[in-house]
Design an enzyme around this catalytic site. Structure first.
Site, PDB file in Angstrom:
ATOM      1  CB  SER A 188      -3.827 -65.702  -6.279  1.00 18.17           C
ATOM      2  OG  SER A 188      -3.165 -66.745  -7.156  1.00 18.17           O
ATOM      3  CE1 TYR A 229      -1.766 -61.014  -8.953  1.00 17.67           C
ATOM      4  CE2 TYR A 229      -1.107 -63.336  -8.851  1.00 17.67           C
ATOM      5  CZ  TYR A 229      -2.180 -62.414  -9.098  1.00 17.67           C
ATOM      6  OH  TYR A 229      -3.405 -63.020  -9.291  1.00 17.67           O
TER       7      TYR A 229
HETATM    8  N1  LIG Z   1      -6.434 -65.944 -14.169  1.00 18.82           N
HETATM    9  C1  LIG Z   1      -5.836 -66.555 -13.140  1.00 18.82           C
HETATM   10  O1  LIG Z   1      -5.099 -67.482 -13.449  1.00 18.82           O
HETATM   11  C2  LIG Z   1      -6.287 -65.881 -11.835  1.00 18.82           C
HETATM   12  C3  LIG Z   1      -5.543 -66.939 -10.728  1.00 18.82           C
HETATM   13  C4  LIG Z   1      -5.674 -66.328  -9.681  1.00 18.82           C
HETATM   14  C5  LIG Z   1      -6.045 -65.149  -9.115  1.00 18.82           C
HETATM   15  N2  LIG Z   1      -6.558 -64.488 -10.153  1.00 18.82           N
HETATM   16  C6  LIG Z   1      -7.210 -63.123  -9.784  1.00 18.82           C
HETATM   17  O2  LIG Z   1      -8.263 -63.096 -10.329  1.00 18.82           O
HETATM   18  C7  LIG Z   1      -9.039 -61.667 -10.567  1.00 18.82           C
HETATM   19  C8  LIG Z   1      -9.557 -61.460 -11.935  1.00 18.82           C
HETATM   20  O3  LIG Z   1      -8.386 -61.800 -12.864  1.00 18.82           O
HETATM   21  P1  LIG Z   1      -8.710 -62.261 -14.386  1.00 18.82           P
HETATM   22  O4  LIG Z   1      -8.202 -63.652 -14.380  1.00 18.82           O
HETATM   23  O5  LIG Z   1     -10.180 -62.308 -14.521  1.00 18.82           O
HETATM   24  O6  LIG Z   1      -8.014 -61.395 -15.232  1.00 18.82           O
HETATM   25  P2  LIG Z   1      -8.503 -60.458 -16.226  1.00 18.82           P
HETATM   26  O7  LIG Z   1      -9.433 -61.019 -17.302  1.00 18.82           O
HETATM   27  O8  LIG Z   1      -7.484 -59.617 -16.824  1.00 18.82           O
HETATM   28  O9  LIG Z   1      -9.400 -59.459 -15.586  1.00 18.82           O
HETATM   29  C9  LIG Z   1      -9.011 -58.366 -14.636  1.00 18.82           C
HETATM   30  C10 LIG Z   1     -10.168 -57.333 -14.473  1.00 18.82           C
HETATM   31  O10 LIG Z   1      -9.620 -56.476 -13.458  1.00 18.82           O
HETATM   32  C11 LIG Z   1     -10.043 -55.059 -14.191  1.00 18.82           C
HETATM   33  N3  LIG Z   1      -8.974 -53.984 -13.898  1.00 18.82           N
HETATM   34  C12 LIG Z   1      -7.563 -53.935 -14.023  1.00 18.82           C
HETATM   35  N4  LIG Z   1      -7.049 -52.806 -13.590  1.00 18.82           N
HETATM   36  C13 LIG Z   1      -8.149 -52.128 -13.009  1.00 18.82           C
HETATM   37  C14 LIG Z   1      -8.188 -50.933 -12.410  1.00 18.82           C
HETATM   38  N5  LIG Z   1      -7.042 -50.190 -12.168  1.00 18.82           N
HETATM   39  N6  LIG Z   1      -9.577 -50.571 -12.265  1.00 18.82           N
HETATM   40  C15 LIG Z   1     -10.552 -51.339 -12.301  1.00 18.82           C
HETATM   41  N7  LIG Z   1     -10.340 -52.510 -12.867  1.00 18.82           N
HETATM   42  C16 LIG Z   1      -9.252 -52.921 -13.154  1.00 18.82           C
HETATM   43  C17 LIG Z   1      -9.893 -55.195 -15.583  1.00 18.82           C
HETATM   44  O11 LIG Z   1     -10.909 -54.421 -16.343  1.00 18.82           O
HETATM   45  P3  LIG Z   1     -10.341 -53.188 -16.999  1.00 18.82           P
HETATM   46  O12 LIG Z   1      -9.035 -53.276 -17.811  1.00 18.82           O
HETATM   47  O13 LIG Z   1     -11.506 -52.854 -18.090  1.00 18.82           O
HETATM   48  O14 LIG Z   1     -10.256 -51.914 -16.113  1.00 18.82           O
HETATM   49  C18 LIG Z   1     -10.572 -56.689 -15.906  1.00 18.82           C
HETATM   50  O15 LIG Z   1     -11.887 -56.543 -15.671  1.00 18.82           O
HETATM   51  C19 LIG Z   1      -7.757 -60.894 -10.147  1.00 18.82           C
HETATM   52  O16 LIG Z   1      -7.694 -60.456  -8.854  1.00 18.82           O
HETATM   53  C20 LIG Z   1      -6.514 -61.709 -10.396  1.00 18.82           C
HETATM   54  O17 LIG Z   1      -5.316 -61.581  -9.426  1.00 18.82           O
HETATM   55  C21 LIG Z   1      -6.671 -64.864 -11.542  1.00 18.82           C
END
Ligand SMILES: NC(=O)c1ccc[n+]([C@@H]2O[C@H](COP(=O)([O-])OP(=O)(O)OC[C@H]3O[C@@H](n4cnc5c(N)ncnc54)[C@H](OP(=O)(O)O)[C@@H]3O)[C@@H](O)[C@H]2O)c1
Length: 270
Positions: free
Chosen positions: A141, A154
């Protein structure tokens, strides 16, 4: 030389929604075989049905569970052979000041955002070394480069993931294994809705927002082009650039951003 994705076996954690789901779609579109893993099996099955054919495998797993990690690797190897590309994407945040977020949330973030990627990397490295090729792609991130208040823990997990990525890249230099980092900025996913907001309503804190598909295209491009490090969104690129020259100004900007998105006056109160 580029990395050919045709027929490659790509394991993507957190593929049930957002960036992980979109990344699975794009690797599949690129001709790869994708193993999609997360806890929500219904969502993974829906994704597998949408992609269709025999180049997708859905596996229910909690990445923080050692036995689930073993299981997903066993199932992947059984279906497709060894893993070519590991995308450590699953992640979660708890928003709140350091003194107010519960230790359980601190531990959950460390386990999910840092320990799980390290553990999975350790599992796939031996087979990649044997083949003399492979990729480990860590989804970090922008806040891993420049922390933001009330996402401090985080941010710390993502900063640690950055350090892990850099160190591992050097350890594996010359082995044929690429270790890549993609750092999204604010992206329109369920991330902010599923986050545990302890002392303020979490909001989308940046002006520019990417779609998950745009991030996914950047992940696939970084894989193809073997890009070591990619930082996304205009805001994200700007803040990491400013930080290089003036960490003090970067802090001031992020303080302002957090204040706007999550009123700092409430931090630490009650
Ligand atoms: N959205 C943003 O603005 C942003 C910015 C920078 C970085 N990121 C990073 O991008 C990545 C993806 O995030 P996203 O934005 O796509 O969020 P998201 O839509 O909430 O997706 C998160 C994913 O992680 C999975 N997950 C959560 N806990 C888990 C566990 N214990 N075991 C296995 N899977 C798990 C969830 O699936 P289940 O609930 O089905 O397990 C979901 O598929 C993350 O690493 C986040 O830190 C996001």
């Amino acid at each position: 030389m580029g990395y050919d994705l045709q027929g490659k076996v790509v394991l993507i954690t957190g593929a049930s929604s957002g960036i992980g789901r979109a990344t699975a779609v794009e690797f599949h579109r690129a001709g790869s075989r994708v193993v999609v893993a997360a806890r929500s099996k219904d969502k993974l099955d829906a994704l597998a049905a949408e992609l269709g054919g025999d180049r997708v495998l859905a596996v229910k797993m909690d990445v923080t569970s050692e036995s689930d990690r073993t299981l997903v690797l066993e199932k992947s190897r059984e279906a497709f052979g060894s893993i070519d590309v590991l995308v450590n994407n699953a992640g979660w945040a708890s928003f709140g000041t350091v003194q107010r977020i519960p230790m359980a949330n601190v531990e959950k973030m460390v386990a999910l955002n840092l320990i799980a990627p390290i553990a999975l990397a350790r599992e796939v490295i031996p087979e990649m070394l044997e083949r003399g090729s492979g990729q480990i792609i860590n989804i970090s991130s922008v806040v891993g480069f420049q922390a933001i208040p009330r996402m401090t823990v985080y941010s710390a997990t993502k900063a640690a993931l950055n350090g892990f990525t850099t160190g591992l890249r050097m350890e594996l230099k010359g082995t044929g294994i690429d270790v890549l980092l993609v750092a999204p900025g604010s992206t329109n996913t369920s991330f902010f809705d599923v986050a545990d907001a302890i002392d303020a309503k979490a909001s989308r804190v940046a002006e520019t927002q990417y779609t998950p598909q745009r991030v996914a295209l950047a992940v696939v491009a970084s894989s193809r082009k073997r890009r070591r490090e990619v930082v996304l969104t205009a805001d994200g690129k700007m803040i990491t650039w400013i930080r290089r020259f003036s960490p003090r100004v970067a802090d001031l900007i992020m303080y302002g951003v957090a204040k706007k998105g999550m009123p700092l006056s409430k931090a630490g109160s009650a």
